[in-house]
Design an enzyme around this catalytic site. Structure first.
Site, short mmCIF file in Angstrom:
data_model
loop_
_atom_site.label_atom_id
_atom_site.label_comp_id
_atom_site.label_asym_id
_atom_site.label_seq_id
_atom_site.Cartn_x
_atom_site.Cartn_y
_atom_site.Cartn_z
CG ASP A 99 -1.99 -1.15 1.38
OD1 ASP A 99 -2.12 -2.00 0.26
OD2 ASP A 99 -2.73 -1.44 2.30
CG ASP B 217 -12.56 -3.24 -0.56
OD1 ASP B 217 -12.22 -4.42 -0.86
OD2 ASP B 217 -11.87 -2.42 -1.03
#
Length: 233
Positions: A10, A132
């Site tokens: 990330d 998500d």
């Protein structure tokens, strides 16, 4: 073990980081160079890499394409890239920077027809639907907003269109090392047994990877557990 293991990088400010439950205020930097981190994963024998542009997810357009290009040009990893892909220009940037696949989440809620056009143009196999969820509902825009879409029925339209790579993160578990949401993934696989489901969030140890494998989950993304030395390869 049959499950595919996919390490994650990330990116915020061109650095390799992890968040806690998607909270940008709870950030830990693990490596100043995403490309260097990618090389470490390649040396361990991994062939896939999941890269998320967290700046892009927050800004609603790609920000860290340079870091993506450094990863893809300096390794042979098959990279899927997500975060901020909202426009035709964004998806072109991602592929031009070397991504083999893109993970698209928010646009599936806000402009599903655009996502289906991308699947037609680039090939459904190069699209990963990022679904998500928080409390069973799909979350968008860097997890800052919850939609009105219930997760499991939301997937059907895209699966019917041939998008079978589904990345599902249980946001309440992401970055917590609290264990993956195995019951959620089992429910998704029961509804859609032919998809390539990629589990994400909560992996804390090697036993979690084994449990997902035994549950028949095809793939798993992991990050913090590796960076914190909780899992070994």
């Amino acid at each position: 073990m049959k499950i595919q293991l996919i390490p994650a990088i990330d990116i915020i400010d061109a650095k390799c980081v992890r968040l806690y439950k998607g909270d940008y205020a709870k950030k830990t930097v693990y490596n100043d160079s995403p490309a260097a981190q990618a090389k470490e994963f390649e040396k361990l024998g991994f062939t896939r890499l999941h890269v998320v542009d967290l700046d892009g997810a927050k800004s609603r357009h790609i920000v860290n394409e340079k870091a993506l290009h450094e990863i893809t040009s300096q390794t042979k990893l098959t990279v899927d890239f997500g975060g901020g892909i909202k426009s035709d220009e964004d998806i072109d940037k991602a592929f031009m920077a070397g991504a083999a696949m893109v993970t698209v989440g928010s646009i599936a809620v806000t402009d599903p027809d655009r996502l289906l056009r991308w699947a037609d143009k680039y090939g459904a196999e190069r699209i990963i639907l990022g679904a998500d969820a928080r409390n069973g509902m799909v979350s968008i825009n860097g997890w800052k907003e919850d939609s009105q879409e219930a997760l499991i029925p939301f997937l059907k339209k895209f699966i019917d269109a041939g998008i079978t790579n589904i990345l599902c993160t249980d946001i309440s578990r992401d970055g917590t090392l609290g264990g993956p949401a195995i019951d959620l993934y089992k429910a998704i696989m029961a509804a859609y047994p032919d998809i390539n489901l990629i589990a994400s969030g909560g992996v804390s140890c090697n036993d979690d990877l084994t449990a997902l494998d035994e549950a028949g989950i095809p793939a798993v993304v992991f990050g913090k557990a590796y960076y914190e030395g909780k899992i070994k390869f």
